[in-house]
Design a protein around this motif. Structure first.
Motif, PDB file in Angstrom:
ATOM      1  N   CYS A  54     -30.002  -3.857   5.573  1.00  0.00           N
ATOM      2  CA  CYS A  54     -30.082  -1.954   6.240  1.00  0.00           C
ATOM      3  C   CYS A  54     -31.323  -1.790   6.149  1.00  0.00           C
ATOM      4  CB  CYS A  54     -29.116  -2.062   5.158  1.00  0.00           C
ATOM      5  SG  CYS A  54     -28.484  -0.105   5.031  1.00  0.00           S
ATOM      6  N   TRP A  55     -31.966  -2.382   5.106  1.00  0.00           N
ATOM      7  CA  TRP A  55     -33.441  -1.542   5.198  1.00  0.00           C
ATOM      8  C   TRP A  55     -34.089  -1.268   6.348  1.00  0.00           C
ATOM      9  CZ3 TRP A  55     -36.759   0.818   1.991  1.00  0.00           C
ATOM     10  CH2 TRP A  55     -37.734   0.561   2.108  1.00  0.00           C
ATOM     11  N   ASN A  56     -33.950  -3.016   6.854  1.00  0.00           N
ATOM     12  CA  ASN A  56     -34.597  -2.966   7.821  1.00  0.00           C
ATOM     13  C   ASN A  56     -33.400  -2.347   9.632  1.00  0.00           C
ATOM     14  OD1 ASN A  56     -36.613  -5.534   8.871  1.00  0.00           O
ATOM     15  ND2 ASN A  56     -35.110  -5.899   7.137  1.00  0.00           N
ATOM     16  N   ALA A  57     -32.692  -1.662   9.285  1.00  0.00           N
ATOM     17  CA  ALA A  57     -32.040  -1.140  10.612  1.00  0.00           C
ATOM     18  C   ALA A  57     -32.164   0.387  10.085  1.00  0.00           C
ATOM     19  CB  ALA A  57     -30.329  -1.508  10.325  1.00  0.00           C
ATOM     20  N   VAL A  58     -32.186   0.584   8.673  1.00  0.00           N
ATOM     21  CA  VAL A  58     -32.440   2.007   7.971  1.00  0.00           C
ATOM     22  C   VAL A  58     -33.860   2.161   7.669  1.00  0.00           C
ATOM     23  CG1 VAL A  58     -31.328   4.180   7.838  1.00  0.00           C
ATOM     24  CG2 VAL A  58     -29.495   2.252   8.093  1.00  0.00           C
ATOM     25  N   ASP A  59     -33.726   2.006   6.389  1.00  0.00           N
ATOM     26  CA  ASP A  59     -34.519   2.817   5.391  1.00  0.00           C
ATOM     27  C   ASP A  59     -36.419   2.682   6.427  1.00  0.00           C
ATOM     28  OD1 ASP A  59     -32.107   1.845   3.802  1.00  0.00           O
ATOM     29  OD2 ASP A  59     -33.675   2.872   2.517  1.00  0.00           O
ATOM     30  N   HIS A 256     -29.692 -13.581  11.584  1.00  0.00           N
ATOM     31  CA  HIS A 256     -29.465 -12.055  12.706  1.00  0.00           C
ATOM     32  C   HIS A 256     -30.379 -11.486  12.766  1.00  0.00           C
ATOM     33  CE1 HIS A 256     -26.602  -9.060  12.474  1.00  0.00           C
ATOM     34  NE2 HIS A 256     -25.965  -9.391  13.260  1.00  0.00           N
ATOM     35  N   LEU A 257     -31.429 -10.752  11.596  1.00  0.00           N
ATOM     36  CA  LEU A 257     -32.370  -9.669  12.111  1.00  0.00           C
ATOM     37  C   LEU A 257     -33.453 -10.572  12.433  1.00  0.00           C
ATOM     38  CD1 LEU A 257     -32.857  -8.727   8.156  1.00  0.00           C
ATOM     39  CD2 LEU A 257     -31.668  -7.417   9.572  1.00  0.00           C
ATOM     40  N   VAL A 258     -33.829 -11.650  12.666  1.00  0.00           N
ATOM     41  CA  VAL A 258     -34.827 -12.149  13.262  1.00  0.00           C
ATOM     42  C   VAL A 258     -34.565 -12.001  14.660  1.00  0.00           C
ATOM     43  CG1 VAL A 258     -36.634 -13.984  14.302  1.00  0.00           C
ATOM     44  CG2 VAL A 258     -36.186 -13.516  11.418  1.00  0.00           C
ATOM     45  N   ALA A 298     -34.386  -2.572  16.135  1.00  0.00           N
ATOM     46  CA  ALA A 298     -35.465  -2.055  16.688  1.00  0.00           C
ATOM     47  C   ALA A 298     -35.585  -0.988  16.712  1.00  0.00           C
ATOM     48  CB  ALA A 298     -35.001  -2.789  18.135  1.00  0.00           C
ATOM     49  N   GLY A 299     -34.690   0.262  15.870  1.00  0.00           N
ATOM     50  CA  GLY A 299     -35.766   1.544  16.054  1.00  0.00           C
ATOM     51  C   GLY A 299     -34.848   1.665  17.360  1.00  0.00           C
ATOM     52  N   CYS A 300     -33.963   1.558  17.896  1.00  0.00           N
ATOM     53  CA  CYS A 300     -33.603   2.504  19.314  1.00  0.00           C
ATOM     54  C   CYS A 300     -32.683   3.484  19.099  1.00  0.00           C
ATOM     55  CB  CYS A 300     -33.271   1.561  20.142  1.00  0.00           C
ATOM     56  SG  CYS A 300     -34.016   0.490  20.615  1.00  0.00           S
ATOM     57  N   THR A 301     -32.567   4.192  19.205  1.00  0.00           N
ATOM     58  CA  THR A 301     -31.122   5.060  19.576  1.00  0.00           C
ATOM     59  C   THR A 301     -29.900   4.709  19.944  1.00  0.00           C
ATOM     60  OG1 THR A 301     -32.152   7.310  19.384  1.00  0.00           O
ATOM     61  CG2 THR A 301     -30.345   7.540  20.369  1.00  0.00           C
TER      62      THR A 301
END
Ligand code: COA
Ligand code: AMP
Length: 628
Positions: A54-59, A256-258, A298-301
């Motif tokens: 969640c940190w990587n996908a949001v925060d 999964h993240l990588v 990846a910080g997309c919308t």
């Protein structure tokens, strides 16, 4: 760098390749090594790392100054609503939801089932679990209560998060009664359920068990991100196997993240700030990887679309969404395009699509007609790519962000780094280019792919690792051409693909066999112009059953709908006296499929009684099939 160079780099130093890709992730404790092969042929990646999804996908995006950027755009033609959630809002909503779950006792490692339609709250529930290190299992809304019950008993969730309803164009899907029935049927009972009440239907809550989504978050402290080890399961996603029992594919957190982060640039050619849209459902792997996690990591919308390709309101709806939200890369299933093409054969409803750089297709074989239609009318590269729930991302693709390779229609192009794809004969020996065989991947599979099945390591070994030692067996058959392009032609097992949905004929047979008048049965997938394949049942009735055949057929159709769900799309069955079998008693499903599809077929040498095939052909003709 060219594709060949990138693939070569991976081949030369697989661990170095993935450690470099790991640089795109925020670690609490970075991995010191990539592969853990201490339990080969079971492999894990980044086991000594600590991280939070969640940190990587949001925060991290809020910290990087993207708080005001839309994270999620919900576009819902079925409810006539649209709204945007920024990264800062998402952080707030997810940390509050996680806080409320934590206050009710949800901790790292606990399972949480999510049973929700295409609303942003489904993604928020997934992310809230990830924030706490809880393991979610999302169940697709088109499954019946029984399927939900099977999943409840397999993953024993502490909580279930559901919506009050979903909306299909022709009806409201009453999630709450389905949930109640599933909990009644299951042996395991969750401690509590959280119900997201939608405006379209307010469900009756069960006192002492059900909590209202908003009320239970009131006044709780938001939760921070819990560190988890690299090999901690991020989620379990059930998928169809050969039998009625679904397989719980486990997704490991760090890999999964990588891997997803790597694919966003390398395959889809998008990055932070770009709008990415996968028109699938959060209940499928495409929804996990490319509606929720991939684009957000990846910080997309990401666009969460609640509607259909046609009829909500028409065949132009996809193009409206792409233009309105400035979508750069778009992902859908060939069946959705076939539905659009059927309503708009000349592409009259397709406007110029100035922001769109490419269309990606997966989930089933992309037929040449559909690709040609899309190329002609969308005027962007149309990229077929091949993958499975088990891998979580593309095994073969045309990696737009590395190099747009020449497209060969009918092929999902070439293997991605991480995947050493081989076509094998029955004895497990690689075959020469152009020869059909079983498609297998040399072990180890890359980061993010399944390390095992939930609670079923033996089944994992038997299903994937035993037939071809040293390889992962994909269950697909096909060939490689002289340029190394892959062609995926068919499944080697009893899995069929209906409208891009993977279904088990074995599961349908188990349901049909439970009908009191059915002595024996078989289900096959016959070719379908719109959905790729469509299930068809053959029923042999018990001796002495004199009931009208259409009555039994109707009950059987209803039984599959009640037990598996509308998604099975089981609408046709026919009563026959006998089933064609080999002398050892194996039902000749492959031959029946060929006859049904009007394909050339050979009389199997091992057939017990050849006359039965004439009876089968007649039965099929009565349904308008078997006309070669
Ligand atoms: N919740 C409840 N029911 C659902 C559902 C959901 N999320 N999704 C589908 N269903 C139901 C449908 O309402 C339909 O029920 P019905 O028998 O009462 O009509 C049944 O399941 C079969 O649905 P579907 O296979 O979607 O057929 P369809 O005729 O409604 O629509 C298409 C045809 C081609 C438009 C549709 O299949 C489609 O959009 N396919 C794309 C699939 C896709 O994106 N797959 C993702 C894989 S990447
Ligand atoms: P699922 O696990 O539901 O994603 O289904 C995976 C299966 O769908 C694969 O094993 C293939 O049989 C099929 N599939 C997915 N993508 C493709 C593709 N691009 N071409 C051919 N078949 C595909």
């Amino acid at each position: 760098m060219s594709y060949a160079q990138v693939y070569g780099q991976w081949r030369q130093d697989p661990e170095g390749f993935w450690l470099a890709a790991a640089g795109g992730i925020d670690w609490i404790k970075p991995p010191t090594r990539a592969l853990d092969d201490s339990r080969a042929p079971l492999y894990e990646w980044f086991t000594d790392a600590e991280v939070n999804t969640c940190w990587n996908a949001v925060d991290r995006h809020v910290i990087a100054g993207r708080g005001k950027q839309p994270a999620i755009i919900h576009d819902s033609p079925v409810t006539g609503t649209k709204h945007v959630i920024t990264y800062a809002e998402l952080q707030d909503r997810v940390s509050r939801l996680a806080g409320a779950l934590k206050a009710r006792g949800i901790q790292k490692g606990d399972r949480v089932i999510i049973y929700m339609p295409m609303v942003p709250e489904a993604l928020e529930a997934m992310l809230a679990c990830a924030r706490l290190g809880a393991i979610h299992s999302v169940v697709f809304g088109g499954f019946a209560a029984h399927e939900l019950a099977v999943r409840i008993d397999d993953c024993t969730p502490k909580a279930i998060i559901a919506a009050s309803c979903g909306i299909e164009p022709n009806r409201t899907v009453h999630y709450k009664p389905l949930l109640d029935a599933a909990i009644d049927q299951a042996s395991h009972k969750p401690d509590f359920c959280v119900i997201f009440q939608r405006e379209q239907e307010v469900a009756k809550l069960t006192p002492g068990r059900d909590l209202d989504w908003h009320a239970f978050q009131h006044g709780v402290a938001p939760a921070d991100c819990t560190p988890v080890p690299g090999n901690h399961p991020a989620y379990i996603l059930y998928t169809s196997g050969t039998t009625g029992a679904p397989k719980g594919v486990v997704r490991p957190t760090a890999g999964h993240l990588v891997a997803l982060n790597w694919t966003m640039r390398a395959i889809y050619n998008v990055g932070a700030g770009d709008v990415f849209w996968a028109a699938s459902d959060v209940g499928w792997v495409v929804g996990h990887s490319y509606i929720c996690y991939g684009p957000l990591i990846a910080g997309c919308t990401t666009v969460v679309y609640e509607g259909k390709p046609v009829g909500t309101p028409d065949a132009a709806t996809f193009w409206r969404v792409i233009n309105e939200h400035k979508v750069r890369s778009f992902f859908t299933a060939p069946t959705a395009l076939r539905a659009i093409k059927r309503d708009d054969p000349d592409g009259k409803l397709v406007p110029p699509l100035p922001t769109l750089q490419a269309l990606f297709l997966a989930g089933e074989r992309a037929d040449p007609d559909t690709i040609h239609w899309a190329q002609t009318h969308l005027k962007v590269p149309v990229i077929d790519h091949w993958w499975q729930t088990e891998t979580g991302y593309a095994i073969a693709a045309n990696p737009l962000g590395i190099e747009h390779l020449p497209v060969k229609i009918g092929s999902p192009s070439v293997p991605m780094p991480g995947f050493d794809v081989q076509v094998l004969d029955e004895g497990g020996h690689p075959v020469s280019p152009g020869t059909l065989g079983a498609i297998a991947i040399r072990l180890p599979l890359p980061p993010g792919t399944l390390p095992t099945l939930w609670n079923a390591e033996d089944r994992f070994r038997k299903s994937y690792l035993t037939h071809f030692p040293g390889y992962y067996e994909t269950g697909d058959a096909g060939y490689v051409d002289a340029d190394g392009y892959l062609y995926i032609m068919a499944r080697t097992d009893d899995v069929i693909n209906v409208a891009g949905h993977r279904l088990s004929t074995g599961a349908m047979e188990e349901v049909l066999a439970s009908h009191k008048d059915v002595a024996e049965c078989a289900v096959i997938g016959v070719a379908d112009e719109l959905k790729g394949q469509s299930p068809l049942g053959f029923l042999c009735l018990n001796k002495g059953c004199n009931r009208p055949h259409d009555e039994v057929v109707k009950e059987c159709v209803q039984l599959v709908r009640d037990q598996i769900g509308p998604v099975a799309d089981f609408k046709r069955a026919v009563v026959v006296d006998r089933l064609p079998k080999t002398r050892s008693g194996k039902i000749l499903r492959g031959t029946m499929v060929k006859i049904a599809d009007g394909q050339p077929w050979k009389m199997p040498a091992t057939i017990d009684d050849p006359a039965i095939l004439d009876e089968i052909a007649q039965a099929l003709q009565s349904l308008g099939l078997a006309r070669g």
